[in-house]
Design a protein around this motif. Structure first.
Motif, PDB file in Angstrom:
ATOM      1  N   VAL A   1       0.837  -1.194   0.000  1.00 40.23           N
ATOM      2  CA  VAL A   1       0.000   0.000   0.000  1.00 40.23           C
ATOM      3  C   VAL A   1       0.874   1.247   0.000  1.00 40.23           C
ATOM      4  CG1 VAL A   1      -1.682   1.339   1.328  1.00 40.23           C
ATOM      5  CG2 VAL A   1      -1.935  -1.148   1.127  1.00 40.23           C
ATOM      6  N   THR A   2       1.925   1.228   0.808  1.00 39.08           N
ATOM      7  CA  THR A   2       2.857   2.360   0.860  1.00 39.08           C
ATOM      8  C   THR A   2       3.482   2.623  -0.506  1.00 39.08           C
ATOM      9  OG1 THR A   2       3.366   1.994   3.195  1.00 39.08           O
ATOM     10  CG2 THR A   2       4.986   3.207   1.904  1.00 39.08           C
ATOM     11  N   ASP A   3       3.907   1.564  -1.174  1.00 37.58           N
ATOM     12  CA  ASP A   3       4.511   1.722  -2.504  1.00 37.58           C
ATOM     13  C   ASP A   3       3.520   2.357  -3.475  1.00 37.58           C
ATOM     14  OD1 ASP A   3       6.866   0.610  -1.623  1.00 37.58           O
ATOM     15  OD2 ASP A   3       6.451  -1.391  -2.421  1.00 37.58           O
ATOM     16  N   ARG A   4       2.253   1.995  -3.316  1.00 37.26           N
ATOM     17  CA  ARG A   4       1.232   2.556  -4.207  1.00 37.26           C
ATOM     18  C   ARG A   4       1.079   4.058  -3.962  1.00 37.26           C
ATOM     19  NH1 ARG A   4      -4.453  -0.517  -4.440  1.00 37.26           N
ATOM     20  NH2 ARG A   4      -2.884  -2.178  -4.532  1.00 37.26           N
ATOM     21  N   VAL A   5       1.043   4.453  -2.692  1.00 42.66           N
ATOM     22  CA  VAL A   5       0.909   5.874  -2.359  1.00 42.66           C
ATOM     23  C   VAL A   5       2.136   6.655  -2.812  1.00 42.66           C
ATOM     24  CG1 VAL A   5       0.752   7.517  -0.445  1.00 42.66           C
ATOM     25  CG2 VAL A   5      -0.683   5.458  -0.452  1.00 42.66           C
ATOM     26  N   LEU A   6       3.324   6.074  -2.581  1.00 39.73           N
ATOM     27  CA  LEU A   6       4.566   6.771  -2.913  1.00 39.73           C
ATOM     28  C   LEU A   6       4.857   6.801  -4.403  1.00 39.73           C
ATOM     29  CD1 LEU A   6       6.927   5.567  -0.032  1.00 39.73           C
ATOM     30  CD2 LEU A   6       5.709   7.749  -0.252  1.00 39.73           C
ATOM     31  N   ALA A   7       4.034   6.119  -5.192  1.00 37.31           N
ATOM     32  CA  ALA A   7       4.217   6.158  -6.652  1.00 37.31           C
ATOM     33  C   ALA A   7       3.845   7.521  -7.226  1.00 37.31           C
ATOM     34  CB  ALA A   7       3.384   5.061  -7.312  1.00 37.31           C
ATOM     35  N   ASP A   8       3.165   8.357  -6.427  1.00 40.95           N
ATOM     36  CA  ASP A   8       2.813   9.708  -6.877  1.00 40.95           C
ATOM     37  C   ASP A   8       4.105  10.473  -7.172  1.00 40.95           C
ATOM     38  OD1 ASP A   8       2.131  12.589  -6.762  1.00 40.95           O
ATOM     39  OD2 ASP A   8       0.158  11.846  -6.173  1.00 40.95           O
ATOM     40  N   GLU A   9       4.135  11.145  -8.312  1.00 35.44           N
ATOM     41  CA  GLU A   9       5.362  11.815  -8.760  1.00 35.44           C
ATOM     42  C   GLU A   9       5.812  12.934  -7.821  1.00 35.44           C
ATOM     43  OE1 GLU A   9       3.225  14.930 -11.898  1.00 35.44           O
ATOM     44  OE2 GLU A   9       4.435  13.255 -12.648  1.00 35.44           O
ATOM     45  N   ARG A  10       4.944  13.397  -6.942  1.00 35.99           N
ATOM     46  CA  ARG A  10       5.350  14.469  -6.022  1.00 35.99           C
ATOM     47  C   ARG A  10       6.500  14.005  -5.121  1.00 35.99           C
ATOM     48  NH1 ARG A  10       0.087  15.174  -2.313  1.00 35.99           N
ATOM     49  NH2 ARG A  10      -0.886  14.480  -4.260  1.00 35.99           N
ATOM     50  N   TYR A  11       6.586  12.694  -4.896  1.00 30.39           N
ATOM     51  CA  TYR A  11       7.638  12.194  -4.002  1.00 30.39           C
ATOM     52  C   TYR A  11       8.970  11.980  -4.738  1.00 30.39           C
ATOM     53  CZ  TYR A  11       3.619  11.531  -1.001  1.00 30.39           C
ATOM     54  OH  TYR A  11       2.484  11.741  -0.253  1.00 30.39           O
ATOM     55  N   ASP A  12       8.987  12.322  -6.039  1.00 32.80           N
ATOM     56  CA  ASP A  12      10.243  12.271  -6.795  1.00 32.80           C
ATOM     57  C   ASP A  12      11.047  13.566  -6.648  1.00 32.80           C
ATOM     58  OD1 ASP A  12       9.754   9.711  -7.776  1.00 32.80           O
ATOM     59  OD2 ASP A  12       8.587  10.474  -9.478  1.00 32.80           O
ATOM     60  N   ALA A  13      10.439  14.569  -6.042  1.00 32.78           N
ATOM     61  CA  ALA A  13      11.143  15.848  -5.882  1.00 32.78           C
ATOM     62  C   ALA A  13      12.347  15.670  -4.955  1.00 32.78           C
ATOM     63  CB  ALA A  13      10.192  16.894  -5.308  1.00 32.78           C
ATOM     64  N   PRO A  14      13.437  16.401  -5.206  1.00 33.14           N
ATOM     65  CA  PRO A  14      14.647  16.231  -4.392  1.00 33.14           C
ATOM     66  C   PRO A  14      14.511  16.899  -3.026  1.00 33.14           C
ATOM     67  CG  PRO A  14      14.964  17.986  -5.963  1.00 33.14           C
ATOM     68  CD  PRO A  14      13.629  17.386  -6.283  1.00 33.14           C
ATOM     69  N   LEU A  15      15.338  16.456  -2.092  1.00 31.91           N
ATOM     70  CA  LEU A  15      15.432  17.130  -0.810  1.00 31.91           C
ATOM     71  C   LEU A  15      15.991  18.540  -1.042  1.00 31.91           C
ATOM     72  CD1 LEU A  15      16.979  14.338   1.470  1.00 31.91           C
ATOM     73  CD2 LEU A  15      14.564  14.851   1.046  1.00 31.91           C
ATOM     74  N   PRO A  16      15.670  19.476  -0.161  1.00 29.64           N
ATOM     75  CA  PRO A  16      16.173  20.851  -0.354  1.00 29.64           C
ATOM     76  C   PRO A  16      17.694  20.900  -0.261  1.00 29.64           C
ATOM     77  CG  PRO A  16      15.231  20.597   1.831  1.00 29.64           C
ATOM     78  CD  PRO A  16      14.872  19.357   1.076  1.00 29.64           C
ATOM     79  N   ALA A  17      18.289  21.700  -1.109  1.00 25.49           N
ATOM     80  CA  ALA A  17      19.748  21.867  -1.052  1.00 25.49           C
ATOM     81  C   ALA A  17      20.124  22.655   0.203  1.00 25.49           C
ATOM     82  CB  ALA A  17      20.241  22.593  -2.305  1.00 25.49           C
TER      83      ALA A  17
END
Length: 398
Positions: A239-255
């Protein structure tokens, strides 16, 4: 794998006359009461059940093991040899050969195995559910009763010997004796107890139960059915993998967060809130249905007698007696168009007009082709039944 069955035409209803079938319930056999086991015993405590010894011995006798060791071309890893608590290298009980000019390696040498057995070694037959029909049926029925993958091994131990020192398994087990007797020492709730396993007795051990066993005055043969638990961690991870498949979680950590972790903490709080919202939006009923459906279409097929059945298809007639193959599931679920029949290793897509005859097939362990007359004409019911035989749901009984 999904397949589509063409819809036969309807016929004038007549009263069906199915013959009753004598079906074996694996969980009842091993636990005594399937409902009580699932509700009160499962994953909680040791359980011991006495039954007719013949029912357990018939699953794998000493003569059956003799046949497998001496008359079947077993190859590793289908067999292990354990001596003084250690697994012997396969080179000490295997040989090479050729078949049609091609090399065969890891071929079990029966004479070497028997010599090791004479010298006090335990012989372990692994994965018997894959090739020994009585245990194939037992394991498949147990899987359908529990919803967890199962496997079967057998342990042949000479008199007065112990295969493995005290240990605990990473899966639940049912163990039952089919020849001789074996003294088990188990630890439950911090207390040691002894159980003398003999034909007619089966024992359930939950995951992590410390145990050891020693054969008595006779050669011992026992079967272990392992139950590989599907856990909440596995389901929640999917279920977690399904939720995290949203592209918003591909954004990088802040520099620059190494110098100022508060920057990371602030944005992490936002991401965790978003993640929590995503988890709350998951439909539990849909996930549960998908989990069950996946289990009922991804098992390895077990088609004992399938060749004989296909050869006999041309002789199929209205009076032919058929039975549901005991290793197959028969679960009807709504589909995009019509419904699906989940067989355990695949799914058949069927039109809605076949739901009633397929419900009849599901609910009757045996039937004659003519029993489908209330819904299908003679030609149409023969078409359906032949397809169900080919797919492995039905087999020809007479």
């Amino acid at each position: 794998m999904s397949r589509t069955v063409t819809a036969p035409t309807a016929a004038t209803p007549t009263a069906p006359t199915p013959e009753p079938a004598d079906a074996v319930d694996a969980l009842e056999l091993l636990s005594g009461d399937a409902q009580t086991f699932r509700a009160k015993v499962w994953a909680s405590h040791v359980h011991i059940h006495y039954t007719d010894p013949a029912d357990l011995v018939g699953l794998l006798s000493l003569d059956d093991v003799d046949h497998l060791l001496t008359s079947v071309a077993l190859r590793t890893p289908a067999l292990r040899v354990v001596k003084h608590g250690s697994v012997l290298p396969s080179s000490r009980f295997t040989r090479s050969a050729t078949m049609a000019g091609s090399p065969l390696t890891g071929l079990v040498d029966a004479r070497k195995v028997l010599d090791h057995f004479d010298d006090g070694a335990t012989v372990v037959l692994q994965g018997l559910h894959r090739y020994w029909p009585p245990l194939t049926r037992l394991v498949r029925e147990l899987e359908l009763a529990l919803g967890h993958p199962c496997q079967a091994n057998a342990y042949l131990t000479p008199p007065g010997s112990q295969g493995f020192a005290r240990h605990s398994d990473t899966h639940d087990v049912f163990v039952f004796q089919t020849h001789g007797r074996k003294q088990w020492e188990i630890v439950e709730g911090g207390e040691e107890r002894e159980v003398l396993l003999e034909p007619g007795l089966s024992m359930y051990l939950p995951t992590g139960t410390p145990h050891s066993a020693r054969s008595q005055e006779q050669t011992s043969l026992h079967v272990t059915v392992g139950i590989n638990r599907l856990t909440w961690r596995q389901v929640l991870r999917s279920v977690t993998d399904r939720v995290l498949a949203d592209e918003r979680y591909d954004a990088p950590l802040p520099a620059g967060y190494l110098d100022d972790p508060a920057v990371l903490a602030e944005q992490l709080a936002e991401q965790l809130a978003s993640y929590a919202d995503g988890m709350r939006s998951v439909d539990a009923a849909v996930v549960a249905d998908e989990r069950a459906a996946a289990f009922l279409r991804e098992r390895t097929p077990a088609l004992r007698g399938g060749l004989t059945d296909r050869v006999g298809l041309d002789a199929l007639g209205d009076e032919t007696l058929l039975e549901r193959r005991p290793t197959a599931a028969c679960v009807l679920r709504p589909g995009e168009e019509g419904f699906e029949v989940l067989l355990g290793d695949r799914a058949l897509r069927m039109p809605a007009r076949l739901r009633e005859p397929m419900t009849f097939v599901r609910d009757h362990p045996t039937l004659r082709v003519r029993d489908l007359a209330p819904w299908l004409d003679e030609q149409s019911r023969l078409v359906l039944v032949r397809r169900l035989v080919r797919e492995g749901l039905l087999r020809i009984a007479g």
